[in-house]
Scaffold this active site. Structure first.
Site, PDB file in Angstrom:
ATOM      1  N   ASP A  62       0.821  -1.203   0.000  1.00 29.07           N
ATOM      2  CA  ASP A  62       0.000   0.000   0.000  1.00 29.07           C
ATOM      3  C   ASP A  62       0.860   1.260   0.000  1.00 29.07           C
ATOM      4  O   ASP A  62       0.755   2.107   0.894  1.00 29.07           O
ATOM      5  CB  ASP A  62      -0.940  -0.012   1.210  1.00 29.07           C
ATOM      6  CG  ASP A  62      -1.969   1.113   1.145  1.00 29.07           C
ATOM      7  OD1 ASP A  62      -2.351   1.510   0.031  1.00 29.07           O
ATOM      8  OD2 ASP A  62      -2.369   1.611   2.227  1.00 29.07           O
TER       9      ASP A  62
ATOM     10  N   GLU B 147       4.335  -8.287   6.795  1.00 28.06           N
ATOM     11  CA  GLU B 147       3.034  -8.877   6.481  1.00 28.06           C
ATOM     12  C   GLU B 147       3.092  -9.895   5.345  1.00 28.06           C
ATOM     13  O   GLU B 147       2.277  -9.857   4.417  1.00 28.06           O
ATOM     14  CB  GLU B 147       2.010  -7.783   6.172  1.00 28.06           C
ATOM     15  CG  GLU B 147       1.710  -6.880   7.352  1.00 28.06           C
ATOM     16  CD  GLU B 147       0.601  -5.874   7.073  1.00 28.06           C
ATOM     17  OE1 GLU B 147       0.132  -5.814   5.925  1.00 28.06           O
ATOM     18  OE2 GLU B 147       0.221  -5.149   7.999  1.00 28.06           O
TER      19      GLU B 147
ATOM     20  N   TYR C 199      -5.365  -3.397  12.823  1.00 23.41           N
ATOM     21  CA  TYR C 199      -6.138  -2.176  12.564  1.00 23.41           C
ATOM     22  C   TYR C 199      -7.585  -2.384  13.013  1.00 23.41           C
ATOM     23  O   TYR C 199      -8.522  -2.327  12.218  1.00 23.41           O
ATOM     24  CB  TYR C 199      -6.073  -1.809  11.075  1.00 23.41           C
ATOM     25  CG  TYR C 199      -4.702  -1.306  10.671  1.00 23.41           C
ATOM     26  CD1 TYR C 199      -4.361   0.031  10.832  1.00 23.41           C
ATOM     27  CD2 TYR C 199      -3.744  -2.171  10.175  1.00 23.41           C
ATOM     28  CE1 TYR C 199      -3.104   0.497  10.492  1.00 23.41           C
ATOM     29  CE2 TYR C 199      -2.478  -1.716   9.834  1.00 23.41           C
ATOM     30  CZ  TYR C 199      -2.168  -0.383   9.993  1.00 23.41           C
ATOM     31  OH  TYR C 199      -0.914   0.076   9.663  1.00 23.41           O
TER      32      TYR C 199
ATOM     33  N   GLU D 111       2.365  -1.716  13.986  1.00 26.83           N
ATOM     34  CA  GLU D 111       1.457  -0.837  13.232  1.00 26.83           C
ATOM     35  C   GLU D 111       0.101  -0.810  13.910  1.00 26.83           C
ATOM     36  O   GLU D 111      -0.403  -1.846  14.363  1.00 26.83           O
ATOM     37  CB  GLU D 111       1.269  -1.300  11.779  1.00 26.83           C
ATOM     38  CG  GLU D 111       2.468  -1.120  10.878  1.00 26.83           C
ATOM     39  CD  GLU D 111       2.164  -1.504   9.424  1.00 26.83           C
ATOM     40  OE1 GLU D 111       0.979  -1.406   9.013  1.00 26.83           O
ATOM     41  OE2 GLU D 111       3.104  -1.900   8.709  1.00 26.83           O
TER      42      GLU D 111
END
Length: 650
Positions: A203, A447, A500, A536
Site C-alpha cells: 500500500d 506482512e 487495525y 502498526e
C-alpha cells in the site's frame, strides 16, 4: 510489453546482479579520497514502445541520449513520476533512461594509479550502467547502493567529457523484492492492444528513478575495502572489536586510532583485526535515555603500503557508537537497560520528489521526531538512504532496519528463486548498515502470508542466514497472521504485529479495540513467550475533517482509535509489550483506489509535515512515557519543551 519479451527479460533479471563484490563503505573524503557529486539535471527518456525495448534495439547507450529522440530534464535524486505534467509517466512501467556527461578532475585523469568509482545510491528497480557506451554494472533491487570501477574509461581520454548512461526498469515480478505481477488485459472491448498493468500487494506508490545521490569517488590503488565493527561493554570499559579488509597485492600495515569528540585519542590498534579498549567509555544511548545521547567516536584507519615506487597510503574514518543490544526474557536491553520503543513507521515519500532524497525534508523529519518525543522508527518497508541512517546515529533515534520484503503473498514468491534473492538482499543490507549503532534489529519482511506451508522453511532459512551475517542483533519480521497459523514466528527474537481494529474490520466500532488488542497480545505471548512490539496501528484522517461523536476519516476518529489502543498497550507494557510504532508518521502516496483519497491518510502529520490533532495526542503520550521510564535522564529533554503542561520537571 509483449509476453515473450517480458518473460525473456524476467529470466535475465533473475539470473543475478553484476555489482562489485567486497565492501560498501560510505564515500567519505579524506587525505587519500575525494568525491564528486553528480546530483542535478540529467537527460531523461522513457521508452514508450510497445515492448519497452526500443532503447536496447537502437542501442541508446552507444551515443548521447539526446540523439535518440526527445529528452526531458530530470532532477537527480528524485522519482520521475511526479516531476512532469505527462500523465503517462505517472504510472509508467518499463525502461527509462538517464544520462549526463561529467568531467573528472585533471588529477584523477592523470594519475593512473587513482581508482575512480561510480556509486549509485539507489536505482529502482533493475539498473544497467554504461560509461562511454561500455557496460560497467548491473544491479537488482531498488533501495541499496552499488558501484563500478570506471578508472580506465575516464582516464583513457583526459580532459574530455565522460558520458554516464543508466537504464532503469521498475517492473516487479513474483520473484523481485517487493514482488508484483504484470497483468495483461486482453478483452479488446474494454482495453486497447498490448494493454497491461503492474499489480502489487503493498500500500504505497511504486515510485521509480534515481532516488539517491549518484557520485564519483576515488581511492588509491591499494585501499581499505571494508571495516566491520562490533562493540561490547565490560563494566566501565568499552570494547571495540574491528576487522579491516584491504585490497593490496603488496605487504601492508594498518594503524587504528579511536578519537573522542574532544579530539583526543582514547585507544590505538594495529593489524587487520583486534580489539580496542576504551576506559571510562561514553556509551551510545538512544534519545531521551541519557543526558548525553548518541555519543560517537571516530575510528581512523590508516593503510600504508610500501611499493617499488614509494609509499601508498589510504585513510578512512568511521563513526563508532559503543553500545550493546540484548533480548532477555521479556525485555529489550540497550546497554543493559530496558528500552521501550515509542516511535513511528515512516516512508521515503514527499510531494513532487516522490522517494527522492532531500536534505531539507530529512532535517524537517528529524526535528519533528524530536518534537514528538519519538525514540525510534522502522524503515517500512525498505532500507532508507544511508544519510538517514547516519542522522539516526547522530540523534540517537533507534532503528528497526527492514528490507523490501513487503507484499510476499504468492506461493511462487516463497520458492527458491525468491529465497535466493532475499538472501542476497539481506547480505547487501547488513553489509551497508552493520556499523550503525542506531540499528538494533533487522526485519526481513512485512506482512507476508506466513501461514503458507513453504513459509516455515523460507523464514527459518532467511532468519538463520541473517543471524550468521550479524550474530549481534536480533532478527524479526512483522506479522498480521493469526499467531497459531504463523509458521515463521518460531524463528524470530521479537514478535512484531500489525493490527487495525475498528478500521479494516469492525469499522466504526471503537468500543471493541481495547478487548481485541488485549486478546491479540495475550494469544501471541501465550504461544511464543517472546516480547512483543505493536509495529502498526492507526486510522486515516482527512486534515480538517471534524466530527463529534467521532466518525471514520475525521481527526477525532483517528485520535479515538489511538486512545483505545493506548489503553491496551498501557496494560501490557509493564509485562511483555516492549514497544509501539504508529502507522504512520506522515501521509503518503499510494496507487489510486476507492479506498484512498490521494494516498494513505494515516499519518499523524500531513504529507507536507503539518501536524494533525493526533500528533499532539502522541506527543503528550511519548513525553509521558519518557518521563516515567527515563526519570534520571531529564537533562536530555530539549529546552523548548520545558513549558509543556503535560511534562513535569520537578
Amino acid at each position: 510489453m509483449a509476453p515473450g519479451l517480458w518473460l525473456a527479460w524476467a529470466a535475465a533479471l533473475c539470473a543475478g546482479a553484476l555489482a562489485l563484490e567486497g565492501g560498501m563503505l560510505y564515500p567519505r573524503e579524506s587525505p587519500s579520497r575525494e568525491r564528486k557529486d553528480l546530483d542535478g539535471l540529467w537527460d531523461f527518456r522513457a521508452d514508450f514502445s510497445v515492448d519497452r525495448n526500443q532503447g536496447f534495439r537502437e542501442r541508446w547507450y552507444q551515443s548521447p541520449l539526446r540523439e535518440s529522440g526527445p529528452v526531458l530534464d530530470m532532477p537527480v535524486p528524485a522519482s520521475f513520476n511526479d516531476v512532469g505534467q505527462d500523465y503517462k509517466l505517472l504510472g509508467f512501467t518499463g525502461w527509462v533512461w538517464y544520462e549526463r556527461q561529467v568531467m573528472v578532475p585533471q588529477s584523477w585523469a592523470q594519475n593512473l594509479g587513482t581508482r575512480v568509482i561510480l556509486r549509485i545510491g539507489s536505482a529502482h528497480y533493475y539498473a544497467i550502467v554504461w560509461v562511454n557506451g561500455v557496460h560497467v554494472a548491473e544491479h537488482e533491487g531498488g533501495h541499496l547502493p552499488f558501484e563500478a570501477d570506471i578508472s580506465k574509461l575516464v582516464q583513457s581520454n583526459p580532459g574530455e567529457l565522460s558520458r554516464i548512461t543508466i537504464a532503469i526498469n521498475n517492473t516487479l515480478t513474483p520473484h523481485t523484492l517487493p514482488p508484483g505481477i504484470i497483468e495483461h488485459r486482453t478483452d479488446r472491448s474494454r482495453y486497447p492492444n498490448n494493454y497491461f498493468i503492474q499489480s502489487t500487494n503493498f500500500d504505497f506508490f511504486n515510485y521509480a528513478g534515481l532516488h539517491r545521490p549518484v557520485l564519483l569517488y576515488t581511492t588509491p590503488p591499494f585501499y581499505i575495502d571494508d571495516i566491520t565493527v562490533t562493540t561490547e561493554v565490560d563494566q566501565s570499559t568499552g570494547l571495540v572489536n574491528y576487522e579491516v579488509a584491504v585490497r593490496s597485492s603488496e605487504h601492508f600495515e594498518l594503524e587504528l586510532l579511536l578519537w573522542d569528540k574532544d579530539g583526543k585519542v582514547v585507544a590505538k590498534g594495529a593489524g587487520s583485526q583486534g580489539q580496542l579498549k576504551v576506559p571510562n567509555a561514553q556509551l551510545w544511548w538512544p534519545y531521551l535515555m541519557h543526558e548525553q545521547p548518541a555519543y560517537l567516536y571516530s575510528l581512523e584507519v590508516t593503510l600504508t603500503v610500501q611499493t617499488g615506487a614509494g609509499i601508498v597510503s589510504d585513510i578512512y574514518t568511521l563513526p563508532v557508537g559503543i553500545r550493546t543490544v540484548h533480548v532477555v526474557n521479556n525485555q529489550f536491553l540497550i546497554n543493559g537497560k530496558p528500552f521501550y520503543f515509542h516511535g513511528v513507521n515512516k516512508h521515503e515519500d514527499a510531494d513532487v520528489r516522490g522517494k527522492g532524497f532531500d536534505w531539507a525534508l530529512v532535517m524537517k523529519d528529524f526535528n519533528l521526531l524530536r518534537w514528538l518525543g519519538a525514540n525510534s522508527f522502522r524503515t517500512s518497508h525498505y532500507p532508507y538512504a544511508e544519510e538517514v541512517m547516519q542522522m539516526c546515529d547522530r540523534y540517537g533515534i533507534v532503528v528497526i532496519d527492514e528490507c523490501p520484503g513487503v507484499g510476499i503473498i504468492l506461493p511462487e514468491s516463497f520458492g527458491n528463486v525468491s529465497l535466493n534473492h532475499h538472501l542476497e538482499v539481506m547480505e547487501e543490507l547488513v553489509r551497508r548498515d552493520k556499523n550503525h549503532p542506531s540499528v538494533v534489529m533487522w526485519s526481513v519482511a512485512n506482512e507476508p502470508v506466513s501461514s503458507l506451508k513453504p513459509a516455515a522453511y523460507y523464514f527459518k532459512t532467511l532468519i538463520a542466514h541473517t543471524k550468521a551475517l550479524d550474530p549481534n542483533r536480533p532478527v524479526t519480521f512483522v506479522s498480521n497472521t493469526k499467531p497459531e497459523l504463523d509458521l515463521g514466528a518460531p524463528y524470530v527474537d521479537v514478535i512484531c504485529i500489525n493490527s487495525y481494529y475498528s478500521w479494516y474490520h469492525d469499522f466504526g466500532h471503537l468500543e471493541v479495540i481495547r478487548l481485541q488488542a488485549n486478546t491479540n497480545f495475550e494469544n501471541w505471548y501465550k504461544l511464543y513467550q517472546k516480547p512483543i512490539i505493536q509495529t502498526e496501528y492507526g486510522a486515516d484522517s482527512i486534515p480538517g475533517f471534524h466530527q463529534d461523536p467521532p466518525l471514520m476519516f475525521s481527526e477525532e476518529y483517528q485520535k479515538s482509535v489511538m486512545q483505545q489502543y493506548h489503553l491496551a498497550l498501557d496494560q501490557k507494557r509493564k509485562d511483555y509489550v516492549i514497544g509501539e510504532l504508529i502507522w504512520n508518521f506522515a501521509d503518503f502516496m499510494t496507487n489510486q483506489s476507492p479506498l484512498r483519497v490521494i494516498g494513505n491518510k494515516k499519518g499523524i502529520f500531513t504529507r507536507q509535515r503539518q501536524p494533525k490533532e493526533a500528533a499532539f495526542l502522541l506527543k503528550e503520550r511519548y513525553w509521558r512515557i519518557a518521563n516515567e521510564t527515563m526519570q534520571p535522564c531529564l537533562a536530555a529533554i530539549p529546552q523548548y519543551l520545558e513549558n509543556q503542561p503535560f511534562y513535569s520537571f520537578d
